[in-house]
Design an enzyme around this catalytic site. Structure first.
Site, PDB file in Angstrom:
ATOM      1  N   GLY A 225      82.178  19.766  57.786  1.00  0.00           N
ATOM      2  CA  GLY A 225      82.701  21.070  58.180  1.00  0.00           C
ATOM      3  C   GLY A 225      83.009  21.137  59.662  1.00  0.00           C
ATOM      4  N   HIS A 245      75.543  23.517  74.607  1.00  0.00           N
ATOM      5  CA  HIS A 245      75.965  23.182  75.985  1.00  0.00           C
ATOM      6  C   HIS A 245      77.389  22.626  76.053  1.00  0.00           C
ATOM      7  CE1 HIS A 245      74.656  18.649  76.521  1.00  0.00           C
ATOM      8  NE2 HIS A 245      75.310  18.824  75.398  1.00  0.00           N
TER       9      HIS A 245
HETATM   10  C1  LIG Z   1      76.605  16.389  71.851  1.00  0.00           C
HETATM   11  S1  LIG Z   1      76.614  15.920  70.177  1.00  0.00           S
HETATM   12  C2  LIG Z   1      74.969  16.308  69.659  1.00  0.00           C
HETATM   13  C3  LIG Z   1      74.487  15.498  68.505  1.00  0.00           C
HETATM   14  C4  LIG Z   1      73.048  15.750  68.027  1.00  0.00           C
HETATM   15  N1  LIG Z   1      72.849  17.091  67.571  1.00  0.00           N
HETATM   16  C5  LIG Z   1      72.054  15.401  69.107  1.00  0.00           C
HETATM   17  O1  LIG Z   1      71.453  16.302  69.692  1.00  0.00           O
HETATM   18  O2  LIG Z   1      71.866  14.205  69.380  1.00  0.00           O
HETATM   19  C6  LIG Z   1      77.595  17.199  69.451  1.00  0.00           C
HETATM   20  C7  LIG Z   1      77.843  17.055  67.971  1.00  0.00           C
HETATM   21  O3  LIG Z   1      78.621  18.185  67.529  1.00  0.00           O
HETATM   22  C8  LIG Z   1      79.608  17.720  66.620  1.00  0.00           C
HETATM   23  N2  LIG Z   1      80.756  18.661  66.614  1.00  0.00           N
HETATM   24  C9  LIG Z   1      81.658  18.841  67.609  1.00  0.00           C
HETATM   25  N3  LIG Z   1      82.556  19.762  67.258  1.00  0.00           N
HETATM   26  C10 LIG Z   1      82.225  20.173  66.006  1.00  0.00           C
HETATM   27  C11 LIG Z   1      82.790  21.125  65.106  1.00  0.00           C
HETATM   28  N4  LIG Z   1      83.881  21.826  65.448  1.00  0.00           N
HETATM   29  N5  LIG Z   1      82.181  21.311  63.912  1.00  0.00           N
HETATM   30  C12 LIG Z   1      81.070  20.576  63.578  1.00  0.00           C
HETATM   31  N6  LIG Z   1      80.482  19.671  64.398  1.00  0.00           N
HETATM   32  C13 LIG Z   1      81.064  19.460  65.593  1.00  0.00           C
HETATM   33  C14 LIG Z   1      79.981  16.365  67.149  1.00  0.00           C
HETATM   34  O4  LIG Z   1      80.616  15.566  66.169  1.00  0.00           O
HETATM   35  C15 LIG Z   1      78.616  15.821  67.594  1.00  0.00           C
HETATM   36  O5  LIG Z   1      77.967  15.154  66.551  1.00  0.00           O
END
Ligand SMILES: C[S@@+](CC[C@H](N)C(=O)[O-])C[C@H]1O[C@@H](n2cnc3c(N)ncnc32)[C@H](O)[C@@H]1O
Length: 336
Positions: A225, A245
């Site tokens: 999603g 963030h």
């Molecule tokens: C900075 S990473 C953090 C990953 C993990 N939660 C952690 O703390 O290690 C941000 C995550 O948000 C996901 N993400 C970014 N945009 C998104 C969206 N529009 N919908 C769903 N997930 C998204 C990315 O694919 C990535 O896995």
């Protein structure tokens, strides 16, 4: 009095990039993985890593001086910490984050002054795009980034598995889960919890491989999603680690509202980050992380626990609290 003042601290901080780059190159070369097989002399390491003879001893002895290697009778070996955390063959490896720091963040931070003057990201996105579009455009970069997230989140994920009252809940979904570091740590420790992770479609195979490697494919599932286009899936506990963030204030508020809508009455949202201390004075890693969001994203920034609790109250959470996790990380828990 003035005679006791020295420039030492200033010089050490200002030249600190040298030590950081030596360590990042050592991780890039797989030095700690090589030494995990057994102690080696300088010439053996030079040959194994393919280094030029001009500076390999300086390189290795800098790592000794920095406390990253030990040397006895001409033989180099890992320290306890570098052996545990920087050997690629061990599941405790955290070098994924350092590999990404070496390949991407180090050059991008070279343009910090431009970012501070323009307010624009300085990564491969080239400006105003959603950071994840360009990050995920290349499969190798996608994999490197998702593994880096596991490196960055392992300590916090283990602490959340330990300190959060999981016995009160049955289901959990990690929103923006990357490889699934957090759900794996929770499921390994709490057999009664099921759920999984929610993320963009491109992430699915990487999540499924990682979860499968722990034998957890039956209890942890991937939900595809886009949290800007769709409602969030429902579970007793939703988690957002290093998600808020990435985004500007309106987007942060919208994501918190969506989490509130998706939770049942009494459900919990766990937000974890390198929270900036409320006084904005002491958590250097939290403040630097926020500058990293300037480099990486069009509008992202880090925030204090008090900021997050305020936004949670606006979104409708009836109570919230902050719990320190490990080192720089803390979690904010909101209860619907
Ligand atoms: C900075 S990473 C953090 C990953 C993990 N939660 C952690 O703390 O290690 C941000 C995550 O948000 C996901 N993400 C970014 N945009 C998104 C969206 N529009 N919908 C769903 N997930 C998204 C990315 O694919 C990535 O896995």
């Amino acid at each position: 009095m003035a005679g006791n003042v020295t420039p030492e601290k200033i010089m050490e901080l200002a030249m600190g990039f040298g030590g950081a780059k030596v360590l990042l190159s050592a991780v890039e070369f797989g030095l700690f993985t090589e030494l995990a097989k057994g102690p080696r002399d300088a010439e053996g390491l030079r040959a194994a890593l393919g280094l030029h003879p001009r500076a390999h001893r300086d390189f290795l002895d800098t790592l000794v001086a920095l406390g990253m290697l030990e040397r006895e009778d001409g033989l180099y070996r890992n320290t306890e910490a570098t052996d545990l955390f920087l050997d690629r063959a061990k599941p405790s490896y955290v070098g994924g984050l350092l590999e990404m720091a070496n390949a991407r963040l180090y050059p991008h931070w070279g343009r910090l002054s431009t970012a501070l003057k323009t307010g624009k990201p300085q990564n491969e996105s080239g400006g105003d795009n959603n950071a994840f579009d360009s990050l995920y455009a290349e499969p190798a970069r996608l994999k490197q980034f998702l593994a880096a997230m596991t490196g960055a989140s392992m300590g916090a994920a283990r602490a959340i598995a330990e300190v959060f009252p999981w016995d009160r809940y049955k289901t959990m979904i990690d929103i923006g889960t990357a490889q699934g570091c957090l759900p794996v740590q929770v499921a390994l420790r709490h057999k009664h919890i099921s759920g999984g992770g929610f993320d963009l479609a491109a992430v699915r195979p990487v999540f499924e491989d990682y979860v499968g490697s722990f034998g957890l494919s039956d209890c942890l599932h991937f939900h595809t999603g886009d949290f800007f286009r769709e409602a969030l899936p429902s579970a007793d506990v939703l988690v957002m680690g290093h998600i808020l963030h990435d985004w500007n204030l309106d987007e942060k508020r919208m994501l918190l509202k969506k989490a509130h809508d998706a939770l049942p009455e009494g459900g919990a949202l766990i937000v974890y980050e390198s929270l900036i201390d409320d006084e904005r004075r002491t958590n250097v890693r939290g403040l630097i992380m926020s500058l990293n969001m300037l480099i990486e994203t069009p509008g992202g920034f880090d925030y204090t626990g008090a900021d997050c609790r305020g936004w949670m109250a606006e979104a409708g959470f009836r109570e919230s609290y902050v719990t320190p996790l490990t080192g720089k990380d803390s979690m904010v828990v909101g209860i619907k």
